[in-house]
Design a protein around this motif. Sequence first.
Motif: not given
Length: 252
Positions: A93-98
Amino acid sequence: MSIPPGSIIVSDWYHCADSREFFSKILHKKKRRKFGLLEAPMMPPHMNVDIVRYKVLISGKSGVGKSALAARLAGLELPKMHYETTGIETTVVFWPVRLKDSGRVLFFRFELWDCGESAMRRFDHMLPSCKEQVDGILFLFSFTDRGSFDDLSNQISRITESSDRVVKLVVGTKFDLFMHTDVTESDIAHFQEVWGLPVFRVGGDVSAGLGEVAPLLNALAENLWHQDCMAASTVSISPQAALRETGSEITV
């Protein structure tokens, strides 16, 4: 102890316009892309995004929905019928965050490990393999199975030790069947007070939206990043440097 949501990352960033370019890398025709073990989102050179990698074990009694949770978090179709995992299955699972303080964007790569309960009992090497270099554990119970909730304490004690540096979160599955629940809100509140672990609720069909998985994926990302920051501070180096030294971070 987990940290309060939104302490380190922008928790509702997936709603913001400036997140679209990043989330587009894990979507195709408004649905989640499926990634294999050796695959990663294709990034244009100007994005220069770091990928941080973590191994996450999904633990729970047979039938609570471990495989279904892995599929849900990856945006894949849920299994039509229950079958026990015969060995170890992995889901990426890939998940972008800031990050709140720096505004830096990170792509989290979660490698979810799901092992069948019968296989784990039958083969002694299964649990050690799942625990080897694990960064986080999702402890599952079903809202329709009181026994799975009562088994949480045993699960946590059996799989982890107080000295382990691992993020622990609890997930209650089949929350859409809450009218038939064997687990009450007072039960959940008491468990959280005793163990100091947050409880997430999932259930229902997988939709095209990200909102149903964002709270759990954000919590995983936030707590894992915080864990690495704390570990890095004890040896007086930056978390980024610590990750690069361990091979956990790749610039793409």
